[in-house]
Design an enzyme around this catalytic site. Structure first.
Site, mmCIF file in Angstrom:
data_model
loop_
_atom_site.group_PDB
_atom_site.id
_atom_site.type_symbol
_atom_site.label_atom_id
_atom_site.label_comp_id
_atom_site.label_asym_id
_atom_site.label_seq_id
_atom_site.Cartn_x
_atom_site.Cartn_y
_atom_site.Cartn_z
ATOM 1 N N ASN A 1 -33.089 39.275 -48.409
ATOM 2 C CA ASN A 1 -33.267 38.572 -47.141
ATOM 3 C C ASN A 1 -34.721 38.760 -46.732
ATOM 4 O O ASN A 1 -35.092 39.812 -46.205
ATOM 5 C CB ASN A 1 -32.300 39.167 -46.101
ATOM 6 N N ARG B 1 -31.054 34.785 -49.146
ATOM 7 C CA ARG B 1 -30.713 34.123 -47.881
ATOM 8 C C ARG B 1 -31.838 33.143 -47.561
ATOM 9 O O ARG B 1 -33.009 33.524 -47.515
ATOM 10 C CB ARG B 1 -30.612 35.155 -46.773
ATOM 11 N N HIS C 1 -26.330 31.122 -38.758
ATOM 12 C CA HIS C 1 -25.380 32.235 -38.942
ATOM 13 C C HIS C 1 -24.196 31.811 -39.821
ATOM 14 O O HIS C 1 -23.104 32.369 -39.719
ATOM 15 C CB HIS C 1 -24.785 32.729 -37.598
ATOM 16 N N ARG D 1 -33.275 34.506 -25.975
ATOM 17 C CA ARG D 1 -33.309 33.040 -25.931
ATOM 18 C C ARG D 1 -32.418 32.506 -24.815
ATOM 19 O O ARG D 1 -31.358 33.068 -24.536
ATOM 20 C CB ARG D 1 -32.804 32.440 -27.246
ATOM 21 N N GLU E 1 -22.773 39.746 -44.015
ATOM 22 C CA GLU E 1 -23.480 38.594 -44.572
ATOM 23 C C GLU E 1 -23.949 38.852 -46.002
ATOM 24 O O GLU E 1 -23.949 37.951 -46.830
ATOM 25 C CB GLU E 1 -24.660 38.228 -43.660
#
Ligand code: AMP
Length: 414
Positions: free
Chosen positions: A10, A94, A183, A244, A390
């Site tokens: 990743n 990823r 995601h 955010r 993940e």
């Protein structure tokens, strides 16, 4: 000796996270993180997991991703897990944005790299870092299959009615503007794991997955296929997040520029880095916010209430999208660890058949580990807590492609 191991990479803008997994039994052989790449003092923390060896740390300068990955490869080799090992089947990368081009994990070749490059304007911070990671890994072992697993793929089944904004169609098409969602590996993993918790095949189950980490998103999964998700063209849309805003009237941007005199970059930074929970109360860590709420802090309480209101609104909306709901699943840092958020987000939804058992929700220690149900047995809708994984999902998708799966034709993104 068969090749049954997968290295998951990743690659971020200044970091590389990695895990080496043995797919025969799902064990993790090694994991680590190289960070501050490009700075004077970079750092690599390597954990040999299978051998029970000690965690090792290197502090030196990694001028670029190549230097960092070479250091990772050295550490793996020292554990007998080198990238040239015949037991290594592939590297799974990823990749954040696959646009509409990639509807499944894809074996990487030059045409695939070109396509990921073409999508850079959609993910200007992430895709370049992902590309650098892939190219560096290819240099380290040109013969090893490399697979791209996209954050967006799971959402490519979202129907046009949900994926399109009501923006002038020709303009939207020209600039690739639509909702892609992110995601995806987490939503895929958690929805499948939730079905397993219910003892059912994913095709039989409708689930709302709440991925609540520092970034946060919801998805509605119908019989194993994603039909709606809250993040949009970028990860800014949807839930209130650590820093955010989530959903916002787009005219606010115009107002800030026209009346506030802000530049594009200033608005970008405001919406992505200085808003959300942090912008509302100064903290983006839910533990700290809860501590302040307990002490009666009004700003923390308001931030928490806004966060919860948005969550509840999405649960109701996605229930309507699905029509029939079997489970709500909480995952990621907040979802897995905050009974207060789980309780508040679902409070008042009993009329929809959604109930949380307070004792199960607030259990601690061993009872709060692993995937579990926190709803009463007789509830119409199950509520689950499912730790996301993940890396395992990326490794499984990678391995399926290079072992007995049907690898796509090289050079043909799906
Ligand atoms: P993630 O992005 O999935 O790593 O989630 C990170 C976020 O999870 C942190 O910013 C915290 O807000 C939250 N978090 C982690 N541990 C806990 C905890 N024990 N209780 C509440 N929130 C937590």
């Amino acid at each position: 000796m068969s090749a049954t191991r997968v290295l998951v990479l990743n690659s971020g803008s200044s970091s590389v996270k990695y895990q080496l997994l043995e797919m025969a039994d799902g064990t993790r052989l090694a994991a680590g993180l190289a960070e501050r790449i490009g700075e004077r003092q970079s750092r690599l923390v390597h954990r040999p997991l299978a051998s029970g060896g000690e965690r090792r740390e290197r502090v030196e300068q990694f001028a670029d991703h190549g230097a960092a990955l070479r250091a990772v490869a050295e550490e793996l080799r020292a554990d007998g897990l080198g990238l040239d090992s015949p037991r290594l089947a592939a590297i799974g990368h990823r990749v954040v944005h696959g646009g509409q081009s990639f509807t499944r994990p894809t074996l990487i070749d030059d045409a695939v790299l070109d396509e990921i490059e073409r999508l850079v304007p959609l993910a200007p911070l992430h895709n370049p870092a992902n590309l650098t990671g892939i190219r560096t890994a290819q240099d380290l072992n040109p013969h090893l299959p490399q697979v791209a697993v996209f954050d967006t793929t799971f959402h490519t089944t979202v129907p046009e009615s949900a994926a399109r904004y009501a923006l002038e169609k020709t303009t939207a098409d020209e600039y690739l503007i639509r909702r892609y969602g992110f995601h995806g590996t987490s939503h895929a993993y958690v929805s499948r794991r939730t079905a397993a918790l219910l003892g059912k095949d994913p095709s039989q189950v409708n689930v709302i997955v709440l991925h609540l980490g520092n970034g946060a998103s919801v998805s509605a999964v119908e019989g194993g296929r994603c039909v709606e998700t809250s993040m949009g063209m970028t990860p800014l849309e949807g839930l209130v997040m650590g820093t955010r805003t989530g959903d916002l009237d787009p005219a606010v941007v115009l107002h800030l520029m026209r009346i506030g005199g802000m530049t594009v970059d200033e608005v970008d930074e405001l919406l992505n880095k200085r808003s959300g929970l942090a912008g509302l109360c100064g903290d983006n860590d839910m533990r700290e916010i809860r501590r302040r709420v307990e002490e009666g802090d009004e700003n923390a309480q308001l931030a928490f209430d806004i966060y919860i209101h948005r969550l509840k609104k999405y649960v109701g909306a996605y229930f309507a999208v699905l029509g029939r709901l079997d489970a709500v699943a909480f995952t990621a840092g907040v979802g897995e660890n905050s009974p207060a958020v789980r309780r508040a987000a679902l409070a008042g939804l009993e009329g929809l058949g959604i109930r949380v058992d307070p004792a199960l929700n607030e259990a601690e220690g061993a009872a709060a580990e692993g995937a579990r149900l926190i709803s009463p047995g007789e509830a119409r809708v199950a509520v689950a807590v499912v730790p996301t994984d993940e890396e395992l999902e990326i490794a499984q998708q990678t391995y399926a492609l290079v072992s007995d799966g049907e690898p796509q034709q090289r050079g043909e993104p799906a």
